[in-house]
Design an enzyme around this catalytic site. Structure first.
Site, PDB file in Angstrom:
ATOM      1  N   THR A   1      -8.756  -3.770   3.954  1.00 20.87           N
ATOM      2  CA  THR A   1      -7.318  -3.597   4.163  1.00 20.87           C
ATOM      3  C   THR A   1      -6.612  -4.918   3.883  1.00 20.87           C
ATOM      4  O   THR A   1      -7.176  -5.797   3.233  1.00 20.87           O
ATOM      5  CB  THR A   1      -7.042  -3.055   5.585  1.00 20.87           C
ATOM      6  OG1 THR A   1      -5.662  -2.692   5.688  1.00 20.87           O
ATOM      7  CG2 THR A   1      -7.355  -4.067   6.681  1.00 20.87           C
ATOM      8  N   ASN A   2      -5.372  -5.078   4.317  1.00 23.16           N
ATOM      9  CA  ASN A   2      -4.622  -6.316   4.077  1.00 23.16           C
ATOM     10  C   ASN A   2      -3.724  -6.613   5.278  1.00 23.16           C
ATOM     11  O   ASN A   2      -3.710  -5.862   6.250  1.00 23.16           O
ATOM     12  CB  ASN A   2      -3.817  -6.197   2.770  1.00 23.16           C
ATOM     13  CG  ASN A   2      -2.848  -5.038   2.815  1.00 23.16           C
ATOM     14  OD1 ASN A   2      -1.928  -5.019   3.626  1.00 23.16           O
ATOM     15  ND2 ASN A   2      -3.073  -4.044   1.968  1.00 23.16           N
ATOM     16  N   ARG A   3      -2.974  -7.704   5.202  1.00 22.23           N
ATOM     17  CA  ARG A   3      -2.215  -8.198   6.360  1.00 22.23           C
ATOM     18  C   ARG A   3      -0.870  -7.513   6.574  1.00 22.23           C
ATOM     19  O   ARG A   3      -0.099  -7.952   7.426  1.00 22.23           O
ATOM     20  CB  ARG A   3      -1.963  -9.705   6.206  1.00 22.23           C
ATOM     21  CG  ARG A   3      -3.184 -10.546   6.371  1.00 22.23           C
ATOM     22  CD  ARG A   3      -2.795 -12.012   6.275  1.00 22.23           C
ATOM     23  NE  ARG A   3      -3.955 -12.865   6.209  1.00 22.23           N
ATOM     24  CZ  ARG A   3      -4.686 -13.228   7.258  1.00 22.23           C
ATOM     25  NH1 ARG A   3      -4.357 -12.805   8.469  1.00 22.23           N
ATOM     26  NH2 ARG A   3      -5.736 -14.006   7.106  1.00 22.23           N
TER      27      ARG A   3
END
Ligand code: CTP
Length: 210
Positions: free
Chosen positions: A21-23
């Site tokens: 995933t990402n921030r």
């Protein structure tokens, strides 16, 4: 008007307990959905997993992966007048989903990734969307050039660009400072809270559509 907003990160599963995933916190997209609803529009928020409450008066469709988000957007975009793509969609996902938890073996391991569908990039073509199309561009260099290129390649009416290398704005922050990139001009907006910025963006996007 009928408005579609995508928001949040996507989650691309590796095995039953792990994902890529990402921030992205989803804040910008949720603030936009809330501001459109506040202005009296009918909003469908298609969102990856976030810790945020769904804004009042917004229809909500939760999704996990880029593939799920692509399917949901394809299904609903036809009846929309405006589509705003604020989601931080993973560009790559694991080629295979391991059916069981992957056990550690050697000192290194290699994960093969494949491209996910470009949702914004297929809105005009494959999805045949003719309404107002707004994308985001998170860049660390050549902000204006990259955003203009994105606007043209993806058939957007507006790209909302931000420099994610600047500390304190963008991903996972309550504040943002963006540059509006239209086909014929650019317009910087001052640093502000995502809440205030969302109301400004709703005004600018609505003007584009009238
Ligand atoms: N986006 C999308 N589907 C994807 C990837 C991105 O809809 N699979 C949308 C995002 O919601 C955002 C815009 O595309 O509105 C910009 O994403 P970005 O990843 O910066 O654009 P790309 O052109 O895919 O990036 P780059 O060419 O810089 O790799």
């Amino acid at each position: 008007m009928k408005i579609l907003v995508t928001a949040g990160p996507t989650r691309e599963p590796i095995d039953p307990v792990r994902f890529l995933t990402n921030r992205s916190s989803g804040k910008m997209g949720y603030e936009l959905a809330a501001a459109f609803a506040h202005a009296g529009h009918s909003v469908l928020l298609i969102s990856g997993p976030t810790a945020l409450d769904v804004p009042d008066g917004v229809d909500y469709m939760p999704v996990e992966t880029a593939e799920d988000m692509h399917r949901a957007v394809s299904h609903h975009i036809g009846r929309m007048e405006v589509a705003v793509f604020a989601a931080a969609v993973a560009d790559y996902a694991p080629k295979e989903l391991a059916p069981e938890k992957i056990k550690k073996t050697g000192e290194t391991m290699t994960l093969e990734l494949v491209r996910t569908p470009d949702i914004l990039g297929s809105a005009r073509g494959a999805m045949g969307f003719e309404g107002t199309l707004v994308g985001f561009a998170a860049e660390t260099q050549n902000l204006v050039e990259n955003a203009k290129d994105k606007l043209e390649r993806k058939g957007c009416d507006l790209v909302i660009a931000n420099d994610v290398s600047k500390p304190g704005i963008g991903f996972d922050s309550d504040h943002n400072e963006v540059l509006l990139v239209f086909a014929d001009h650019t317009e910087p907006l001052p640093l502000g809270s995502k809440h205030d910025l969302a109301h400004t963006l709703v005004r600018r996007i609505t003007e584009l559509t009238c």
